[in-house]
Design a protein around this motif. Sequence first.
Motif: not given
Length: 547
Positions: A296-303, A333-336, A344-347, A387-391
Amino acid sequence: MNSLKHNQAVDELNSSDPAVRVKALRFIKNNIIGNKTKKDLYIQLNVIPKLVKFLKSKDTVDSQVQIQAAIVLGSFAYGGEENVTEIAKHDAIKPLLECISLQNDPRLIEAAARALKAIYKCPTADKNDIFADHHLRDLITLLNPDSLHPKTDRERIASVHTAELAATIIARCCDTNEQQIQIASAGAFPALVKLLTCGFSKAQEAALDALAYLCRENPEFGKAIVETKSETSDSPVKIMLNLIQDKSSTMRLIAAKCLTHLSRANAIGEYSNDITLIVLPTLVKLLDEKGPVREEAPHVLAYLIRDNEELQKAACDSDAVPKLADFVTHVVDQESSYYDPVGDGDKLKENALMALAAISSLTDDGRKLVVEAKIIPHIVAAMSHRSYGIRAAACQCTRSLSRSINILRTSLVDAGVATPLFKLLSDESTDVQATACATLCNLVLDFSPMKKTIMELGGIEKLVELVRSPDNTLRLNAIWALKNLVYQAESDVKEAVMKVLTYQTMENLISDQEIVEVQEQALNLLRNLACTKPIVSLLRCCSLITT
């Protein structure tokens, strides 16, 4: 699988003897915890309606039966989105909300709150029932551990845990501005700020999380939280700045998240130095952690750094780019998994790409560091990820990098970004389509060497198709791309666009009733068509403008 004993346990739920029912419920509970196969079996044996019936029959069912039934429902909810859908289908949420009333046994309140926490973790769970009747008021009341009148240390710990569950439920029910308003109006701010100083880390983390979501994109509530008085007389922001130095990485992350949301809400301008010198470095250090914290840290950093050039430069100086680039290139990569304790590696990859997109969105220094990290081929490869999120994140990263003419003409061309990006205009996800379309805006400008490739792939026809999309964002991005495509273009390009677009569609876009930005970009498209080497007469232009 020998299902005889499981069938027997379900049959024993029909017994009139409470002891038999409790024994059967405990047997079911012990079998399904952490076992998806057993959960599926019991769902097929139609056990959920029986559990719901126990919760609804408050006056005729033993309290131990209800407690165990709530625990079992919670265990089912931890089995994934399909299980939550099954629980909702049998109308279990309302009875669980009824169970959190202070009139009930504290053990039943805790069990029901735990089940609701699991249910509301599912993003598709219907949250409307929370805001009906007295349920929201009950939740706010439970934020105060003293509301359950604990008499022993054990009861005190249990009541704090219930407060933690209530705060977590509230955090998951702040999706809209209307929900934020209802929760705030019910008195959430003072109760949550009080919980920040309760001394129990999990409850403090839950309170921080709830406050973060209550002030997200909401300046009014951000200021209201900052102005809320605590029992220790310290301001909520100072309490958060203390908690961000906690030994627990989870606490540091959630405190940083709450301060990030307050900063983005323009509620703590006087703490800008603390944001730069404490919050941002904390988030970068958390990239070295493991599991969900690192995820989650990169997500918060991006925001935090989005649209802020000063913070983006600080992120560059803190060596965030190499760490984020490593996630993109080396995370397997891994299935979520719906509930994955190790992350979650994808996330993680998606969030890392979004953070890289943010770092490189406004500064050449950020873009240079991303190029030097040699991850552009990996970004392009991510456009084909399952993963559509990664795309979508890969598109966003490309969009930021393409703001540099030098990178656009060299690194992105060398990586062959045009073809995979164009394919995403037909992606199954509308979000991916919209992001790809926004990215394409920079690639179709006259100085871009990829403009010809995109046109040869059928770019004009595809963009015109997307202009007619019912999705507002996609429609806007498509017309923006067409506007850039015809900017200072040769007459044959303009003729090709208008042949597919048609005057009628142009008139419809100029008078679009859904979103004013579409009208604005339609007029810009018309201007670019008319300038330099026009294919339409000024008279025709005037008639379109006044339509």
